[in-house]
Enzyme design. Structure first.
Site, mmCIF file in Angstrom:
data_model
loop_
_atom_site.group_PDB
_atom_site.id
_atom_site.type_symbol
_atom_site.label_atom_id
_atom_site.label_comp_id
_atom_site.label_asym_id
_atom_site.label_seq_id
_atom_site.Cartn_x
_atom_site.Cartn_y
_atom_site.Cartn_z
ATOM 1 N N GLY A 109 1.718 -4.653 10.571
ATOM 2 C CA GLY A 109 2.030 -5.087 9.203
ATOM 3 C C GLY A 109 1.442 -4.157 8.155
ATOM 4 N N LEU A 110 1.114 -2.916 8.555
ATOM 5 C CA LEU A 110 0.460 -2.014 7.601
ATOM 6 C C LEU A 110 1.468 -1.097 6.889
ATOM 7 C CD1 LEU A 110 -2.788 -1.158 9.624
ATOM 8 C CD2 LEU A 110 -2.620 -2.584 7.606
ATOM 9 N N GLY A 111 2.663 -1.603 6.635
ATOM 10 C CA GLY A 111 3.541 -0.867 5.718
ATOM 11 C C GLY A 111 4.392 0.211 6.320
ATOM 12 N N SER A 112 4.929 -0.007 7.552
ATOM 13 C CA SER A 112 5.744 1.059 8.135
ATOM 14 C C SER A 112 7.093 1.201 7.423
ATOM 15 C CB SER A 112 5.951 0.802 9.625
ATOM 16 O OG SER A 112 6.513 -0.461 9.817
ATOM 17 N N SER A 113 7.617 0.129 6.817
ATOM 18 C CA SER A 113 8.925 0.235 6.135
ATOM 19 C C SER A 113 8.824 1.147 4.924
ATOM 20 C CB SER A 113 9.418 -1.126 5.645
ATOM 21 O OG SER A 113 9.197 -2.107 6.581
ATOM 22 N N ALA A 115 6.503 3.395 4.452
ATOM 23 C CA ALA A 115 6.153 4.749 4.907
ATOM 24 C C ALA A 115 7.397 5.491 5.396
ATOM 25 C CB ALA A 115 5.095 4.682 6.009
ATOM 26 N N ASP A 156 3.383 -0.825 -2.024
ATOM 27 C CA ASP A 156 3.362 -0.134 -0.729
ATOM 28 C C ASP A 156 4.052 1.227 -0.820
ATOM 29 O OD1 ASP A 156 5.709 -1.503 -1.221
ATOM 30 O OD2 ASP A 156 5.920 -2.352 0.776
#
Ligand code: MEV
Length: 326
Positions: A109-113, A115, A156
């Site tokens: 859930g650390l913002g791959s979308s 990124a 994000d």
């Protein structure tokens, strides 16, 4: 010509949910990077390979002529296709592409979308030799993210672009905090329900009790402002107290869960300055503010509570060019 870029993930520090309503937040970029390589091909097609598709023995392709017709975006490639659409329509481009992404299969859930969106757009503008400043890059990437998920404050996207640790207020200039260190421990509590659903639940609460929830959002924004000041002074004990108050307000919004509360309480009891959930809630990550003396004790307490300590560096570099082959 082939271009490879990478962008970091993010950890929300203070201000989640309230930032959707134009209050400020603090976010740090984490060293969980997503790499995107793109090359031009002569066939009028877009081929995309991602680690998830690869694992299932699949790949994805789309004819350039169908780029804007495909209403039902494929779940594994939707942020990449939305990014290509934005860049191609803004700069009137029409070219075949081969795209490969790499990065961890579990992004906690650390913002791959955000990124992958930022890294794709940055690769495309380098490939087509478009000059774009960070603000314009933000506008393009944020519009691509909104095309896919229809809501989001953009914090994000800003984090993936600028990296480091940001004080972010929607619609205002981003402030990069000049930090030498960020003494935190982050941990993963387990999977969550979707961010969209959690944001919608909080919105419902707000429409039912606007006179109660709006002041909660305002207080969360004030906490982010005070935490910015504390962090700039290296005053981690004050930042920890603010994290605890922020967690209390997030609990009042109904987004905390036992799997988050357990490591948060364990971190507080084992000598951290304070702890809270990070992001939409309902699962995913929490973090604790620590001193170097308490780090290992807090990490052990968090692990014993059932969460998984993540050893990603924080406050890292934003989007960057990795390789360029002519
Ligand atoms: C999710 O990580 C943080 C939220 O504030 C959503 C957003 O700001 O886009 C809940």
């Amino acid at each position: 010509m082939k271009i490879k870029t990478s962008a970091p993930g993010k950890l929300m520090l203070f201000g989640e949910h309230a930032v959707i309503h134009q209050h400020p937040c603090l976010v740090t970029a984490v060293d969980l990077r997503i790499q995107v390589s793109i090359e031009k091909i002569e066939t009028p097609m877009i081929f995309i390979e991602t680690p998830r598709l690869h694992e299932r023995g699949q790949d994805y392709s789309l004819s350039i002529n169908d780029l804007f017709n495909d209403q039902q975006l494929h779940p594994q490639t939707k942020f990449i296709v939305a990014s290509i659409r934005k860049v191609f329509s803004k700069y009137n481009l029409h070219h075949g592409l081969r795209i490969q992404t790499s990065g961890p299969l579990n992004s906690y859930g650390l913002g791959s979308s955000s990124a992958v969106t930022v890294a794709t757009i940055y690769a495309l503008i380098n490939l087509f030799e478009i000059v774009l400043n960070k603000q314009r890059l933000f506008d393009l990437a944020y519009s691509a993210v909104l095309e896919v998920q229809h809501l989001g404050s953009g914090f994000d996207v800003a984090s993936a672009i600028y990296g480091e640790t940001l004080f972010y207020t929607p619609g205002q200039e981003v402030e990069i905090l000049p930090l030498e260190q960020l003494p935190i421990v982050m941990a993963y509590s387990g999977a969550k329900v979707s961010t969209t659903r959690l944001v919608e639940e909080v919105e419902q609460l707000r429409s039912q009790f606007p006179e109660i929830i709006d002041p909660v959002f305002k207080s969360i924004g004030n906490i982010a402002t005070s935490a910015r000041y504390a962090i700039l002074q290296n005053n981690w004990s004050t930042a920890g107290k603010l994290a605890n108050i922020n967690q209390g307000l997030l609990e009042s919004l109904g987004v905390s869960t036992p799997s988050l509360q357990k490591p948060i309480m364990a971190a507080r009891k084992s000598g951290s300055f304070g702890a809270k959930l990070s992001g939409a809630g309902g699962g995913d990550c929490m973090f604790a503010i620590i001193s170097q003396e308490t780090r290992s004790k807090v990490e052990a307490a968090i692990e014993n509570s059932g969460a998984q300590v993540l050893h990603f560096a924080a406050n890292v570099e934003g989007v960057r060019l990795e390789i360029e082959h002519l």
